[in-house]
Design an enzyme around this catalytic site. Structure first.
Site, PDB file in Angstrom:
ATOM      1  N   PHE A 194       0.977  -1.420  -0.152  1.00  0.00           N
ATOM      2  CA  PHE A 194      -0.102  -0.072   0.145  1.00  0.00           C
ATOM      3  C   PHE A 194       0.901   1.397   0.148  1.00  0.00           C
ATOM      4  O   PHE A 194       0.433   2.507  -0.165  1.00  0.00           O
ATOM      5  CB  PHE A 194      -1.170  -0.145   1.388  1.00  0.00           C
ATOM      6  CG  PHE A 194      -1.707  -1.217   1.370  1.00  0.00           C
ATOM      7  CD1 PHE A 194      -2.882  -1.595   0.485  1.00  0.00           C
ATOM      8  CD2 PHE A 194      -1.107  -2.581   2.461  1.00  0.00           C
ATOM      9  CE1 PHE A 194      -3.599  -2.932   0.205  1.00  0.00           C
ATOM     10  CE2 PHE A 194      -2.571  -3.519   2.373  1.00  0.00           C
ATOM     11  CZ  PHE A 194      -3.205  -3.554   1.510  1.00  0.00           C
TER      12      PHE A 194
ATOM     13  N   LYS B  17     -10.765 -10.157 -12.845  1.00  0.00           N
ATOM     14  CA  LYS B  17     -10.858 -10.973 -11.563  1.00  0.00           C
ATOM     15  C   LYS B  17      -9.952 -10.459 -10.268  1.00  0.00           C
ATOM     16  O   LYS B  17     -10.342  -9.683  -9.113  1.00  0.00           O
ATOM     17  CB  LYS B  17     -10.396 -12.418 -11.759  1.00  0.00           C
ATOM     18  CG  LYS B  17     -10.619 -13.373  -9.981  1.00  0.00           C
ATOM     19  CD  LYS B  17     -10.273 -14.548 -10.681  1.00  0.00           C
ATOM     20  CE  LYS B  17     -11.627 -15.803 -11.656  1.00  0.00           C
ATOM     21  NZ  LYS B  17     -11.390 -17.033 -11.555  1.00  0.00           N
TER      22      LYS B  17
ATOM     23  N   GLN C  74      -8.501  -5.635  -7.020  1.00  0.00           N
ATOM     24  CA  GLN C  74      -7.842  -4.345  -6.598  1.00  0.00           C
ATOM     25  C   GLN C  74      -9.011  -3.378  -5.705  1.00  0.00           C
ATOM     26  O   GLN C  74      -8.634  -2.792  -5.002  1.00  0.00           O
ATOM     27  CB  GLN C  74      -7.009  -4.050  -7.607  1.00  0.00           C
ATOM     28  CG  GLN C  74      -6.007  -4.654  -7.120  1.00  0.00           C
ATOM     29  CD  GLN C  74      -4.706  -4.596  -6.430  1.00  0.00           C
ATOM     30  OE1 GLN C  74      -4.249  -3.325  -7.040  1.00  0.00           O
ATOM     31  NE2 GLN C  74      -4.883  -5.101  -5.913  1.00  0.00           N
TER      32      GLN C  74
ATOM     33  N   GLU D  80      -4.712   2.769  -7.157  1.00  0.00           N
ATOM     34  CA  GLU D  80      -5.110   3.475  -5.989  1.00  0.00           C
ATOM     35  C   GLU D  80      -6.124   3.627  -5.858  1.00  0.00           C
ATOM     36  O   GLU D  80      -6.894   4.192  -4.907  1.00  0.00           O
ATOM     37  CB  GLU D  80      -4.023   4.023  -5.570  1.00  0.00           C
ATOM     38  CG  GLU D  80      -2.821   3.850  -5.640  1.00  0.00           C
ATOM     39  CD  GLU D  80      -1.986   4.492  -5.959  1.00  0.00           C
ATOM     40  OE1 GLU D  80      -1.297   5.187  -4.571  1.00  0.00           O
ATOM     41  OE2 GLU D  80      -1.399   4.023  -6.486  1.00  0.00           O
TER      42      GLU D  80
HETATM   43 MO1  MOS Z   1       1.425   3.434  -3.592  1.00  0.00          MO
HETATM   44  S1  MOS Z   1       0.960   4.151  -1.965  1.00  0.00           S
HETATM   45  O1  MOS Z   1       1.752   4.519  -4.924  1.00  0.00           O
HETATM   46  O2  MOS Z   1       2.838   2.091  -3.795  1.00  0.00           O
END
Ligand code: MOS
Length: 697
Positions: A239, A591, A596, A663
């Site tokens: 993350f 999938k 994600q 993201e």
């Molecule tokens: Mo992500 S916060 O760009 O690793």
């Protein structure tokens, strides 16, 4: 310069291929960093500072050294000298200064983890403790403007005359919003196994980028890049917290240097992650919007304040989304930082966009209220024809399609426009919406190598990373289409500096950058050897350049919808439904992509309702630094998650036509929930997380 000649035809791409690494993972045969087998490894346990500012004045390691099984005790008095100390987060054990509570001030190496941990507790440090300052407030008189903010964006921007436009606007919103400090908590903690042998350092590291770790570590120890190998085939989540090397990697490397030939294993404890692995800074955002009576924006102003550490600057790019999201002739954004005695902030899923779009999208909901407009319609009315700041056309922009589809899916027509007007089974019920956005980043610097094997098979090598995201699978699909063969004939190799250079798995840029390199390598192989290359034929390709990144504004967009139920008596907030619709170019694997996006929305709900690293100002540390007290959304917190996307054909972004999806799923979720909570209760929550006390007035 490598440039793609043709767009890639999708055959494997677009199919929901099962994870190629799935069987290895569920059967326990996929080796994570800590699980590399070694005969008689040594185990390392860190010693952390117990003051938030000051100097170490005394060190007594005798008791620790006397414990049977202890192999070495490292402190600043005996640790290897580093060749470079420019990065003060990484330059540990070089002097007696303490910059934040929990900073690494030592380490104990022993024959077992238990012995190392026990002995680490026997290391006696005394300090000259200095006063510390850990409080972020927007009215501090020592805020400063960084040179630029994360991502290389300008610190401040201004167009037109915002003050005049705000003064003249018939409708204005002028509010301050805050987001909480949050910590990444990947399932797999940060782990490093370091081995120094034959003049080379090998690191088995849980990282988002093997080359990023090598680039950070090699110069610290005065080594050539080739003397450092980093291996990381499987990673249990990152993350952003594993996107840059943190100080524990240096500590493990130091221990390996002190014990040549012996593998030294380090796994940070869950508690240690809260001091050593970065975090999302808290933010304070002053937003002013000016609009006409029809809700058309004339002015947008965002002043964002966040914190950085005393020893290393990290500037969250909180206001950048406000620069491109909606049309308005007058606009300004600023970023200011408070330098505090705190651990070093860093990346957490969608840095900038995630906290920034919480504030901006709640402000838009407030504007819709002030204008008596439907919040979906307000956003549609403020769609820009081109990027408002640069004037560049969008390579594709399908926010409106996402909003319309999301409204259909959640049943937006059932929303009561008047807040606090729908009650079911003792709960106040509401619906809310927020927009979502994330840039498509093009980072040059990745290479892929393709080698033809026997019987029509191909080995594709690139030092890319799979954090659990699906890289193993999706990149294999891209390679198969680039080579025009079935996925069964592709053997992908990633996660090792033994393979060609790759950029970090960050900024949702992995597929764009690594995928382009793979496509270019396949083109090169076909150019040289045709469709049936002889065994051993080889070609490499780079990410190269994409001139369209200069001509177009490239972003993925999305719309998040939430249904919120607030208990009329207790104030308890539940989110039975989230709907996310995204426009992210071609979806390479439906999938893994769904997973994600679902994960991002879950993390967004968690941010909305639970996650809050509570800074104890007196102690100078996050008080709730464990999973007992730092709350993360659990299964029971999540209701229905409806994830979908619209077909989007973008010929400009890259040969695959894909945009990143790691993201964007978290962006806007918290705002949609806050807006739904307002619709349910009439209470406007401007500070995250949203807790029940807000509704008990
Ligand atoms: Mo992500 S916060 O760009 O690793």
């Amino acid at each position: 310069m490598t440039q793609t000649r043709a767009r890639l035809t999708a055959r494997a791409m677009g199919t929901p291929l099962d994870r190629l690494d799935g069987t290895a993972k569920v059967t326990g045969t996929a080796r994570y960093a800590y699980e590399q087998p070694f005969a008689e490894p040594a185990h390392l346990h860190p010693v952390q500072a117990t003051v938030a500012a000051g100097r170490v004045t005394g060190i007594d390691t005798a008791a620790a050294e006397a414990v049977p099984g202890v192999l070495a005790v490292l402190t600043h008095r005996n640790a290897p000298r580093l060749a470079g100390t420019g990065d003060a987060e990484l330059a540990i054990l070089q002097d007696d200064r303490v910059a934040f509570r929990g900073q690494l001030v030592g380490g104990v190496v022993a024959t077992t983890t238990e012995t190392a941990r026990y002995a680490a507790g026997l290391v006696r440090l005394t300090y000259d403790e200095q006063p510390h300052d850990v409080e972020l407030r927007a009215d501090r008189d020592d805020l400063y403007a960084p040179e630029s903010v994360n991502g290389g964006y300008a610190t401040d921007t201004a167009q037109g005359d915002v003050e005049a436009a705000l003064a003249a606007a018939p409708v204005t919103v002028d509010r301050t919003y805050t987001t909480a400090m949050c910590h990444n908590n990947p399932m797999e903690p940060h782990t490093t196994v370091a081995v120094w042998a034959d003049g080379a350092l090998t690191l088995y590291d849980s990282t988002q980028g093997v080359y990023a770790v090598r680039a950070a570590v090699a110069p610290l120890f005065g080594l050539d890049a080739e003397q450092v190998r980093v291996v990381s085939p499987h990673v249990g989540g990152g993350f952003g917290s594993k996107g840059t090397a943190h100080a524990h990697v240096v500590l493990a490397s130091m221990a390996a240097l002190v014990l040549p030939g012996r593998a030294v294993k380090l796994a940070l404890t869950r508690q240690q992650l809260f001091f050593l692995a970065g975090y999302r800074t808290p933010t304070v955002q002053h937003i002013r919007l000016g609009a006409d009576l029809d809700g058309r924006l004339d002015a947008i102003s965002v002043d964002a304040v966040s914190q950085t550490s005393r020893i290393k600057e990290f500037a969250e790019q909180t206001a950048v989304a406000a620069r491109m999201m909606y049309a308005a002739p007058n606009r300004r954004t600023t970023h200011r930082l408070a330098r505090l005695d705190v651990p070093v902030p860093s990346w957490m899923r969608a840095p900038g966009e995630c906290p920034g779009m919480f504030a901006a999208e709640v402000a838009m909901d407030e504007l819709a209220d002030a204008c008596g407009l439907d919040p979906v319609e307000l956003r549609v009315r403020n769609e820009p024809a081109a990027d408002p700041e640069t004037g560049r056309p969008f390579s594709s922009r399908n926010l409106v399609a996402c909003l319309r589809e999301g409204a259909r899916r959640i049943g937006w027509e059932r929303r009561h426009p008047a807040p606090r007007s729908r009650r079911e089974d003792g709960a106040l019920v509401g619906l809310g919406v927020a927009a979502s956005v994330y840039p498509v980043f093009w980072m040059p610097g990745s290479s892929a190598r393709i080698r033809a094997g026997a019987d029509g098979r191909y080995t594709v090598s690139i030092g890319a990373a799979d954090l659990g995201t699906g890289t193993w699978t999706a990149l294999t699909q891209i390679a198969a289409d680039a080579l025009d063969v079935s996925v069964e004939r592709v053997d992908l190799r990633i996660g090792d500096t033994a393979f060609p250079r790759a950029t970090v798995a960050g900024g949702s840029s992995g597929m764009t950058c690594w995928g382009s390199a793979v496509v270019h390598a396949a083109e090169e192989l076909r150019d040289r050897y045709g469709h049936e290359p002889p065994e051993g034929a080889e070609a490499t390709g780079d990410t190269g350049e994409n001139p369209d990144t200069e001509r177009y504004a490239m972003y993925a967009f999305g719309a998040q919808f939430a249904e919120v139920r607030v208990d009329a008596d207790t104030g308890e907030v539940r989110v039975p439904r989230l709907v996310g619709v995204f426009a992210a170019g071609r979806i390479i694997n439906p999938k893994t992509a769904r997973s994600q996006l679902r994960g991002g929305m879950t993390m967004g709900l968690s941010m909305a309702l639970h996650e809050h690293s509570y800074m104890d100002a007196q102690l100078g540390q996050v008080a709730n630094h464990d999973l007992a007290e730092y709350h993360i959304a659990a299964h029971a917190d999540i209701g229905s998650l409806d994830v979908s996307w619209i077909d989007e054909d973008d010929p400009h972004v890259n040969p695959m036509g894909s945009k990143g999806i790691g993201e964007i799923g978290i962006v806007g979720t918290a705002a949609a929930i806050a807006n739904a909570a307002h619709n349910a209760t009439g209470v406007r929550v401007r500070d995250l997380p949203i807790t029940l006390d807000a509704f008990l007035a």
